[in-house]
Write an enzyme that holds these catalytic residues in place. Structure first.
Site, PDB file in Angstrom:
ATOM      1  N   LYS A  93       2.485  -2.414  -8.036  1.00  0.00           N
ATOM      2  CA  LYS A  93       3.813  -2.234  -8.615  1.00  0.00           C
ATOM      3  C   LYS A  93       4.914  -2.746  -7.693  1.00  0.00           C
ATOM      4  O   LYS A  93       5.902  -3.292  -8.141  1.00  0.00           O
ATOM      5  CB  LYS A  93       4.017  -0.740  -8.901  1.00  0.00           C
ATOM      6  CG  LYS A  93       5.296  -0.414  -9.636  1.00  0.00           C
ATOM      7  CD  LYS A  93       5.246  -0.933 -11.057  1.00  0.00           C
ATOM      8  CE  LYS A  93       6.557  -0.716 -11.787  1.00  0.00           C
ATOM      9  NZ  LYS A  93       6.662  -1.585 -12.956  1.00  0.00           N
TER      10      LYS A  93
ATOM     11  N   GLY B 140       1.988  -3.079   4.829  1.00  0.00           N
ATOM     12  CA  GLY B 140       2.671  -4.279   5.314  1.00  0.00           C
ATOM     13  C   GLY B 140       1.686  -5.252   5.933  1.00  0.00           C
ATOM     14  O   GLY B 140       0.485  -5.197   5.644  1.00  0.00           O
TER      15      GLY B 140
ATOM     16  N   HIS C 266       5.874 -32.549 -24.806  1.00  0.00           N
ATOM     17  CA  HIS C 266       5.764 -33.251 -23.514  1.00  0.00           C
ATOM     18  C   HIS C 266       4.505 -32.856 -22.751  1.00  0.00           C
ATOM     19  O   HIS C 266       4.421 -33.048 -21.554  1.00  0.00           O
ATOM     20  CB  HIS C 266       7.014 -32.981 -22.669  1.00  0.00           C
ATOM     21  CG  HIS C 266       8.261 -33.473 -23.313  1.00  0.00           C
ATOM     22  ND1 HIS C 266       8.553 -34.813 -23.451  1.00  0.00           N
ATOM     23  CD2 HIS C 266       9.286 -32.808 -23.922  1.00  0.00           C
ATOM     24  CE1 HIS C 266       9.705 -34.954 -24.081  1.00  0.00           C
ATOM     25  NE2 HIS C 266      10.166 -33.753 -24.388  1.00  0.00           N
TER      26      HIS C 266
ATOM     27  N   GLU D 156       8.385 -14.193 -20.443  1.00  0.00           N
ATOM     28  CA  GLU D 156       8.067 -12.788 -20.181  1.00  0.00           C
ATOM     29  C   GLU D 156       6.888 -12.335 -21.047  1.00  0.00           C
ATOM     30  O   GLU D 156       6.017 -11.591 -20.599  1.00  0.00           O
ATOM     31  CB  GLU D 156       9.323 -11.930 -20.433  1.00  0.00           C
ATOM     32  CG  GLU D 156       9.122 -10.422 -20.471  1.00  0.00           C
ATOM     33  CD  GLU D 156       8.644  -9.812 -19.156  1.00  0.00           C
ATOM     34  OE1 GLU D 156       8.445 -10.540 -18.176  1.00  0.00           O
ATOM     35  OE2 GLU D 156       8.432  -8.588 -19.145  1.00  0.00           O
TER      36      GLU D 156
ATOM     37  N   CYS E 162       0.850  -1.192   0.000  1.00  0.00           N
ATOM     38  CA  CYS E 162       0.000   0.000   0.000  1.00  0.00           C
ATOM     39  C   CYS E 162       0.885   1.241   0.000  1.00  0.00           C
ATOM     40  O   CYS E 162       2.085   1.158   0.223  1.00  0.00           O
ATOM     41  CB  CYS E 162      -0.870   0.009   1.248  1.00  0.00           C
ATOM     42  SG  CYS E 162      -1.723  -1.530   1.529  1.00  0.00           S
TER      43      CYS E 162
HETATM   44  O1  M6R Z   1      10.147  -4.575  -8.167  1.00  0.00           O
HETATM   45  P1  M6R Z   1      10.529  -5.952  -8.620  1.00  0.00           P
HETATM   46  O2  M6R Z   1      11.311  -5.929  -9.891  1.00  0.00           O
HETATM   47  O3  M6R Z   1      11.260  -6.737  -7.570  1.00  0.00           O
HETATM   48  O4  M6R Z   1       9.164  -6.682  -8.914  1.00  0.00           O
HETATM   49  C1  M6R Z   1       9.116  -8.035  -9.269  1.00  0.00           C
HETATM   50  C2  M6R Z   1       7.772  -8.411  -9.855  1.00  0.00           C
HETATM   51  O5  M6R Z   1       6.745  -8.150  -8.927  1.00  0.00           O
HETATM   52  C3  M6R Z   1       7.458  -7.650 -11.149  1.00  0.00           C
HETATM   53  O6  M6R Z   1       8.455  -7.842 -12.108  1.00  0.00           O
HETATM   54  C4  M6R Z   1       6.105  -8.100 -11.734  1.00  0.00           C
HETATM   55  O7  M6R Z   1       6.203  -9.434 -12.161  1.00  0.00           O
HETATM   56  C5  M6R Z   1       5.679  -7.178 -12.883  1.00  0.00           C
HETATM   57  N1  M6R Z   1       4.321  -6.725 -12.692  1.00  0.00           N
HETATM   58  C6  M6R Z   1       5.716  -7.815 -14.220  1.00  0.00           C
HETATM   59  O8  M6R Z   1       5.366  -6.938 -15.241  1.00  0.00           O
END
Ligand code: M6R
Length: 606
Positions: free
Chosen positions: A601, A99, A502, A479, A2
């Site tokens: 994010k 948290g 497979h 990805e 948050c």
């Molecule tokens: O901030 P981070 O790079 O550690 O975040 C890791 C993942 O949460 C992040 O890459 C997530 O998979 C993205 N939304 C993918 O686009």
């Protein structure tokens, strides 16, 4: 996960609280709320859904207090409804929290037995009643919070205000980041410096375990033992312009288009472009002597690490162990003496990645982190930091951070290979030259949106999509699938092309598009065989390749013509079409590209 903010202002703070929350919406957007001290009493406004709902609420029902806290939520405990939205409060105290309070059930049971009545399903409310209970027993606010902090277990960042105290706010940090902003006769609190950028760039970051007492005249910081401590006051450059969408429809599209520029900046810090050599910073370890590299990360950052495994093993002939951080943190993996452990994270705050970093550090590894946020916890806890220069990434779907991570990791692979004498100076020059050309190739790829229209037409009607790739293209296939599913909500899976027979081949019929990432390298012919297997079962093949479409030897439902580049840099370039395919498909379907459902994010919880 948050976002939290707080302001001790000279005048009414509700508008500025909302402005700061807007910059934190990337951390969660299930609900939002603010609370202020209004003529000595606490008052709050909350709304389910995006921040604009709270703004509408405040128009009809404003708050005028000069002291306030705010929150934008990514739900962990309790559904994303108004009742569970922060701030949480009693008549005496109001709290915003980022948290997880792990022992909230025990706390709640004890407090309920004492007569406290809980109104929400959240873990945070236990903190509110815990502090209230101490206040009821006659403790002053500072002592009440200090006492409460002794009883709370978990990871948290807290912002707290009190009825009857117009010039007081208390903050506490354990695990989750927290920044204090210094103004002139005003003080601020935020989950990060970007939230506070419109008001101040003079920032103090709390260290883990710190708590702080803010008044308009300044801040006093205490460590977990209660000792008064000084933390540095720094100048954080988080210009408001950097988080603007500009002329783009979405942050994600803007960030995709920024890649040639941010890749140039990133490469420039790790390469001696003039002499076509790698110019990597000293990691404090002899790269010639390390016996193994351990890599860990989550999501997109993990796929960047997977590409690095292929690079390091191929060029430096050094074994690489890689795992997603949520698994590695509990795997109790044995680690070599004097090994190098590399962590990759855009935010630098991902809880699982941080926990794995601490495990590797405790087990004697030299820690290097590839992070985008230099002031982040992961950066601060690393022995060596390898920054990506992507700038703030706002779209939840990671794009420019990914290719910047690849840029740094490519430099690392070459640096290790040079140290171990597994490449010649001529090969190093070739590899560095190939990297130097990436921004130019990327720029040319970004000007052909029309290529994606027929492909997104096919994808937007699909229920399932498969992505295939071999070797370095396998992580790109993974990805691609992640990108498509997270923003378009279409089910997508990435597979190593050789794995098709497979199991996944059972899924293929004429309704299933199969996106094949296949540069014309030494594995191309193998992938073409897999492509035939898909064609024979009626799958709709979309080929992303530098090879002529005829070389596929079958009918294609779509084709993206890529430039011919050295195999080393193919992952950086092939990332562009898979990002654009996901973006245009999501736009065609009409989903919320920058803030897809259920995601945030920065993932600061397990
Ligand atoms: O901030 P981070 O790079 O550690 O975040 C890791 C993942 O949460 C992040 O890459 C997530 O998979 C993205 N939304 C993918 O686009």
């Amino acid at each position: 996960m948050c976002g939290i903010v707080g302001i001790l202002g000279k005048s009414a703070v509700s508008t500025n609280l909302v402005e700061a929350l807007r910059r934190l919406e990337y951390r969660g957007y299930d609900s939002a709320g603010i609370a202020t001290v209004e003529a000595g009493s606490l008052a709050r406004r909350r709304a389910e859904g995006k921040l604009r709902n709270l703004e509408t609420r405040l128009l009809s029902d404003p708050l005028d207090g000069r002291t306030g806290i705010g929150h934008t939520r990514w739900a962990t405990h309790g559904r994303p409804i108004e009742r569970n939205a922060h701030p949480h409060m009693t008549a005496k105290v109001s709290v915003v929290h980022n948290g997880i309070i792990e022992n909230f059930r025990e706390l709640k049971a004890t407090l309920e037995a004492k007569g406290h009545r809980f109104e929400t399903d959240t873990d945070t409310e236990a903190v509110v009643h815990l502090i209230s209970d101490s206040l009821d027993r006659g403790l002053d606010p500072v002592a009440a919070v200090q006492e409460a902090l002794q009883h709370i277990k978990g990871a948290f960042a807290l912002g707290i205000i009190f009825a009857g105290y117009d010039d007081l706010m208390i903050a506490a940090r354990k695990g989750s980041p927290l920044a204090i902003g210094h103004g002139s006769g005003e003080m601020y609190l935020g989950s990060d410096a970007i939230a506070l950028a419109p008001f101040t760039d003079t920032i103090t970051y709390l260290e883990d375990g710190d708590w702080a007492v803010l008044r308009r005249s300044g801040v006093e910081i205490f460590d977990s033992e209660g000792a008064r401590v000084d933390r540095p006051v720094i100048n954080a450059v988080a210009s408001s312009l950097l988080v603007d969408k500009g002329n783009y429809r979405h942050f994600m599209l803007k960030e995709i288009h920024e890649q040639p520029e941010v890749i140039s900046h990133t490469l420039a810090s790790y390469l001696d472009m003039a002499n076509a050599r790698v110019a990597f910073p000293d990691l404090g370890v002899d790269l010639a002597k390390i016996s193994r590299v351990t890599i860990s990360a989550c999501g997109t950052a993990y796929y960047a690490g997977l590409v690095a495994k292929y690079w390091i093993e191929r060029f430096a002939r050094l074994p690489v162990d890689i795992d997603v951080a949520s698994e590695m943190r509990y795997r109790e993996t044995p680690l070599p003496k004097d090994g190098l452990a590399v962590f990759v994270s855009q935010s630098g705050e991902t809880a699982d990645t941080l926990a794995t970093l601490r495990y590797c550090k405790d087990n004697g590894q030299r820690i290097a982190s590839v992070v985008n946020v230099r002031s982040s916890t992961i950066a601060r806890e690393s022995h060596a930091v390898l920054p990506t220069l992507a700038g703030p990434e706002i779209g939840v779907a990671s794009t420019k951070a990914f290719t910047c991570q690849l840029s740094v990791l490519a430099g690392l692979a070459i640096a290790i290979a040079r140290a171990r004498n597994t490449i010649t100076p001529e090969e190093e020059t070739e590899l560095v030259t190939a990297l130097t050309e990436v921004p130019r190739h990327m720029a040319s790829l970004l000007h052909h949106d029309e290529n994606y229209l027929s492909i997104t037409d096919v994808l937007s009607k699909a229920r399932d999509v498969l992505y295939l790739g071999r070797g370095l293209s396998f992580p790109i296939a993974l990805e691609g699938a992640l990108k498509l599913k997270e923003i378009s909500y279409i089910h997508a899976e990435g597979y190593a092309a050789g794995e098709l027979k497979h199991g996944p081949i059972a899924l293929i019929d004429e309704t299933v598009p199969v996106i094949v990432v296949a540069p014309e390298d030494e594995l191309f012919e193998k992938t073409v065989s897999n492509l035939q297997e898909v064609a024979a079962r009626g799958g709709q093949i979309i080929l992303i390749s530098d090879a002529e479409p005829e070389k596929a030897g079958c009918k294609l439902a779509g084709h993206i013509q890529m430039p011919k580049v050295a195999p080393l840099v193919a992952p950086l370039l092939y990332a562009i079409p898979i990002q654009l395919i996901a973006y245009h498909t999501a736009v065609q379907i009409g989903t919320d590209v920058d803030q897809p459902r259920n995601l945030a994010k920065s993932v600061t919880v397990e």
